[in-house]
Scaffold this active site. Structure first.
Site, PDB file in Angstrom:
ATOM      1  N   LYS A 117       0.823  -1.240  -0.114  1.00 44.41           N
ATOM      2  CA  LYS A 117       0.082   0.017   0.069  1.00 44.41           C
ATOM      3  C   LYS A 117       0.895   1.410  -0.111  1.00 44.41           C
ATOM      4  O   LYS A 117       0.542   2.231  -0.796  1.00 44.41           O
ATOM      5  CB  LYS A 117      -0.778   0.017   1.253  1.00 44.41           C
ATOM      6  CG  LYS A 117      -2.430   0.128   1.084  1.00 44.41           C
ATOM      7  CD  LYS A 117      -2.944   0.134   2.547  1.00 44.41           C
ATOM      8  CE  LYS A 117      -2.196  -0.511   3.677  1.00 44.41           C
ATOM      9  NZ  LYS A 117      -1.910   0.006   4.771  1.00 44.41           N
ATOM     10  N   ARG A 129      -9.263   3.462   8.996  1.00 41.21           N
ATOM     11  CA  ARG A 129      -8.896   1.986   9.193  1.00 41.21           C
ATOM     12  C   ARG A 129     -10.106   1.325  10.198  1.00 41.21           C
ATOM     13  O   ARG A 129      -9.736   0.346  10.547  1.00 41.21           O
ATOM     14  CB  ARG A 129      -7.285   2.063   9.949  1.00 41.21           C
ATOM     15  CG  ARG A 129      -6.864   0.694   9.798  1.00 41.21           C
ATOM     16  CD  ARG A 129      -5.363   0.861  10.580  1.00 41.21           C
ATOM     17  NE  ARG A 129      -4.530   1.649   9.649  1.00 41.21           N
ATOM     18  CZ  ARG A 129      -3.087   1.198   9.536  1.00 41.21           C
ATOM     19  NH1 ARG A 129      -2.585   0.242  10.052  1.00 41.21           N
ATOM     20  NH2 ARG A 129      -2.267   2.035   8.806  1.00 41.21           N
ATOM     21  N   ARG A 156      10.881  -6.617   6.077  1.00 44.60           N
ATOM     22  CA  ARG A 156      10.712  -5.397   5.499  1.00 44.60           C
ATOM     23  C   ARG A 156      11.878  -4.251   6.302  1.00 44.60           C
ATOM     24  O   ARG A 156      11.763  -4.253   7.472  1.00 44.60           O
ATOM     25  CB  ARG A 156       9.233  -4.928   5.804  1.00 44.60           C
ATOM     26  CG  ARG A 156       8.892  -3.368   5.373  1.00 44.60           C
ATOM     27  CD  ARG A 156       7.798  -3.110   5.234  1.00 44.60           C
ATOM     28  NE  ARG A 156       6.956  -3.158   6.624  1.00 44.60           N
ATOM     29  CZ  ARG A 156       5.510  -2.802   6.498  1.00 44.60           C
ATOM     30  NH1 ARG A 156       4.746  -2.671   5.315  1.00 44.60           N
ATOM     31  NH2 ARG A 156       4.737  -2.773   7.608  1.00 44.60           N
ATOM     32  N   ARG A 197      11.419  -1.496  11.301  1.00 42.74           N
ATOM     33  CA  ARG A 197      10.380  -0.532  12.173  1.00 42.74           C
ATOM     34  C   ARG A 197      10.167  -1.471  13.529  1.00 42.74           C
ATOM     35  O   ARG A 197      10.202  -2.597  13.482  1.00 42.74           O
ATOM     36  CB  ARG A 197       9.144  -0.440  11.442  1.00 42.74           C
ATOM     37  CG  ARG A 197       8.965   0.660  10.417  1.00 42.74           C
ATOM     38  CD  ARG A 197       7.749   0.738   9.640  1.00 42.74           C
ATOM     39  NE  ARG A 197       6.494   0.163  10.202  1.00 42.74           N
ATOM     40  CZ  ARG A 197       5.337   0.182   9.668  1.00 42.74           C
ATOM     41  NH1 ARG A 197       5.074   0.441   8.350  1.00 42.74           N
ATOM     42  NH2 ARG A 197       4.293  -0.177  10.398  1.00 42.74           N
ATOM     43  N   ARG A 202      -1.647  -6.831  14.336  1.00 39.93           N
ATOM     44  CA  ARG A 202      -1.932  -5.945  13.388  1.00 39.93           C
ATOM     45  C   ARG A 202      -2.805  -6.658  12.324  1.00 39.93           C
ATOM     46  O   ARG A 202      -4.050  -6.006  11.576  1.00 39.93           O
ATOM     47  CB  ARG A 202      -0.656  -5.430  12.826  1.00 39.93           C
ATOM     48  CG  ARG A 202      -0.348  -4.030  13.505  1.00 39.93           C
ATOM     49  CD  ARG A 202       1.095  -3.761  13.565  1.00 39.93           C
ATOM     50  NE  ARG A 202       1.736  -3.489  12.249  1.00 39.93           N
ATOM     51  CZ  ARG A 202       2.796  -3.702  11.723  1.00 39.93           C
ATOM     52  NH1 ARG A 202       3.679  -4.193  12.241  1.00 39.93           N
ATOM     53  NH2 ARG A 202       3.110  -3.174  10.492  1.00 39.93           N
TER      54      ARG A 202
END
Ligand code: ADP
Ligand code: ZN
Length: 220
Positions: free
Chosen positions: A18, A94, A131, A163, A174
């Site tokens: 995204k 969200r 990531r 992150r 999540r």
């Protein structure tokens, strides 16, 4: 389209791509890219009271409470404000509550198109684990392509790191929250004829072509 510049919302699981695709779409249309996650991370890095509060929720893999998120968005949406024209919203809304608040805030000039960037759960889990993100410009990398742990961003020279909320536990949480809180939004927009699903599996360039194609078809 209501205005000359498109107003787009991108939905999709964590790791669906995204962020990357929203930036490209925003560039393509010459509109603003808005990521609530980036906004919170920037504030947290700057150490503002608001950023540090948001960071507590983010690191735990929780959603930041709706009042806080909506407050931040509302400030930017006023006519003449940074979001008075076209935009690509990435990571907002969200929750159903946020989607309703968004409608209220932009009542006069509604969303043109909502794209659900669809990537199955099994695939996104691997993507997120590997990531790494530039702290400065938020460009996303994957360890499979660059095996070192920390390195310097090709775009801006910023530090590229994992992150704090990309740990396995936080990712699990999540993804669960996505199913529970965000998937209902898909139905909310579908019922209003605004929703298009785009397959997010495959090379980034191909996914981007699919996105532009649906935009050309739907934004008339
Ligand atoms: P991801 O989609 O991978 O979780 P984001 O950068 O979009 O990454 O968001 C990171 C975190 O920021 C989220 O896990 C959540 O804690 C917080 N956040 C971002 N956008 C919202 C939002 N619209 N509502 C609530 N929390 C949000
Ligand atoms: Zn960078």
């Amino acid at each position: 389209m209501g205005s000359s510049e498109p107003r787009l919302v991108l939905l999709g699981r964590q790791g669906a791509g995204k962020g990357t695709q929203s930036i490209r779409l925003a560039e393509h249309y010459g509109v603003i890219h808005v990521s609530t996650g980036d906004m919170f991370r920037t504030q947290a890095t700057q150490g503002t009271a608001f950023g540090l509060e948001a960071k507590r929720y983010m690191d735990a893999g929780d959603l930041v409470p709706d009042e806080i998120v909506v407050g931040v968005i509302e400030e930017s949406m006023v006519p003449g404000g940074p979001l008075g024209g076209g935009f690509v919203l990435d990571g907002f809304p969200r929750t159903l509550q946020q989607a309703r608040e968004l409608d209220r805030v932009i009542a006069g000039d509604p969303i043109d198109l909502v794209i659900d960037l669809d990537v199955p759960r099994e695939i996104v889990f691997d993507r997120i684990a590997g990531r790494r993100v530039c702290e400065e410009c938020q460009r996303v990398y994957h360890v499979n392509l660059r095996p070192e742990n920390d390195w310097v961003c090709d775009t801006c020279g910023g530090a590229v790191r994992q992150r704090d909320d990309d740990t396995e536990d936080a990712v699990e949480r999540r993804l669960e929250l996505y199913e529970r809180e965000t998937v209902p939004i898909v139905d909310y927009y579908r019922a209003r004829g605004l929703l298009t699903v785009v397959d997010g599996v495959g090379p980034g360039d191909e996914v981007f072509e699919r996105l532009v194609k649906v935009c050309v078809e739907q934004l008339t």
